[in-house]
Enzyme design. Sequence first.
Site, mmCIF file in Angstrom:
data_model
loop_
_atom_site.group_PDB
_atom_site.id
_atom_site.type_symbol
_atom_site.label_atom_id
_atom_site.label_comp_id
_atom_site.label_asym_id
_atom_site.label_seq_id
_atom_site.Cartn_x
_atom_site.Cartn_y
_atom_site.Cartn_z
ATOM 1 N N GLU A 166 50.327 54.227 17.600
ATOM 2 C CA GLU A 166 50.281 55.002 16.366
ATOM 3 C C GLU A 166 51.691 55.250 15.813
ATOM 4 O OE1 GLU A 166 47.232 57.058 19.163
ATOM 5 O OE2 GLU A 166 48.964 55.728 19.330
ATOM 6 N N TRP A 192 34.788 23.746 45.307
ATOM 7 C CA TRP A 192 34.264 24.697 44.337
ATOM 8 C C TRP A 192 32.758 24.569 44.179
ATOM 9 C CZ3 TRP A 192 38.030 27.893 43.622
ATOM 10 C CH2 TRP A 192 39.354 27.445 43.631
ATOM 11 N N ARG A 226 46.927 32.439 36.820
ATOM 12 C CA ARG A 226 47.494 31.183 36.338
ATOM 13 C C ARG A 226 47.193 30.946 34.857
ATOM 14 N NH1 ARG A 226 45.679 30.200 41.531
ATOM 15 N NH2 ARG A 226 43.764 29.091 40.966
ATOM 16 N N GLU A 242 37.462 39.535 45.086
ATOM 17 C CA GLU A 242 37.156 38.125 45.321
ATOM 18 C C GLU A 242 37.122 37.916 46.832
ATOM 19 O OE1 GLU A 242 38.851 34.974 42.940
ATOM 20 O OE2 GLU A 242 39.966 36.443 41.758
ATOM 21 N N GLY A 286 34.522 37.696 50.705
ATOM 22 C CA GLY A 286 33.378 37.083 51.345
ATOM 23 C C GLY A 286 32.215 38.038 51.468
#
Length: 392
Positions: free
Chosen positions: A59, A180, A217, A304, A306
């Site tokens: 602002e 993947w 990344r 992220e 298990g």
Amino acid sequence: MSVQTATRTDQQWMDLALELARQGEALASPNPLVGAVVVRENTEVAHAFHTYDGIKHAEVLALEAAGAAARGATLYTNLEPCSHHGRTGPCVEAIIEAGIGRVVAAMPDSNPNVNGRGFERLRTASIEVVTGIREEEARRLNEAFACWVLTGRPLVTLKAGLTLDGRIAGVSAPTPGHRWITSEESRAQVQRLRHQSDAVLTGIGTVLADDPYLTDRTGEPRRRPLLRVVLDAGLRLPLDSQLVRNAQNDVLVFCGEDIWMGKRLRLEQRGVETLELKEAAGRISLHAVLGKLAERQITSLLLEAGAQVNAYAVEMGLVDKVWLFYAPKFLGAEAVPLLAGPGAISTTIIAAQAGAAAHIAAILACILLVCALTWITLKLAGPIGARMASRT
């Protein structure tokens, strides 16, 4: 004045303020994302967004850019202007001094030091205040900040790539070129999630199995590096792991007490910080971990991990959001599920607390729903490429 009396133009200008606020991603934390637009006779005069290192709030930056043209103009901002002294003076006083005639804000500030006081001060100064414009979008934008200031812990988002039978990994080590589960598009979105987060957390089991980098990344600027956090009660983190080899004082390992000091020193010489916490039943308290991260001004955490860490976080009621990326594959009953571990989760939910059961049930319901919808899509559309992914 409420959202019901807002004009279409108000909503369009607020969209611009929200777009400006998003430009502060990874640059404003631990402060909220804020954009501001000064408008006079339906024409933009100036705009700005906040970055933490820039110190001044959006602002004030917009008002300074507008100069004398701010007098009698309308200020659009996605968050209530602050009314307290922090690193800067109160924005409301700058607004009053600039002669702004009308302020349109999407939502009140979640910070207890503000939360309505800014609006009250502006109205006392005879400035028209309109609130509630694009409020839902504004709340989503700053949900991490709100969680941090109201609960004293970061917002936790669980992310996982899944097959249609709810598995996150096969029973054997991944072969080259087949690491993947999901698509390149899904992995690109994960990078976006990392960029939007202050920290990413995983367990030592995932590190030993996958040897991940866990880096941002995107190539986009950050005020501070993404903090990579590992739960490792026994301090088994290999010195030749990617996390250690690429550490630049951005890796934090929570370990148990009475760990061999030699291993800790060797890690710390490589830019890895270790922090001891008490263990309970062989695992480190996630509540304690989140508290320590909050003390470091970590407002958002991407999980992220298990099956066991996922289950533990869900059981403790610490998961606020879930991103599940599905691929049209099956790995079978022997593969690794999304949630597993002592006292967790298989097809039957057994929870000590009703709140924990509700969290688990919600996640499992999402899995079942998406699996069912994806299966129907497969039946109707026929074969599709392995690059398909769905999100809940």
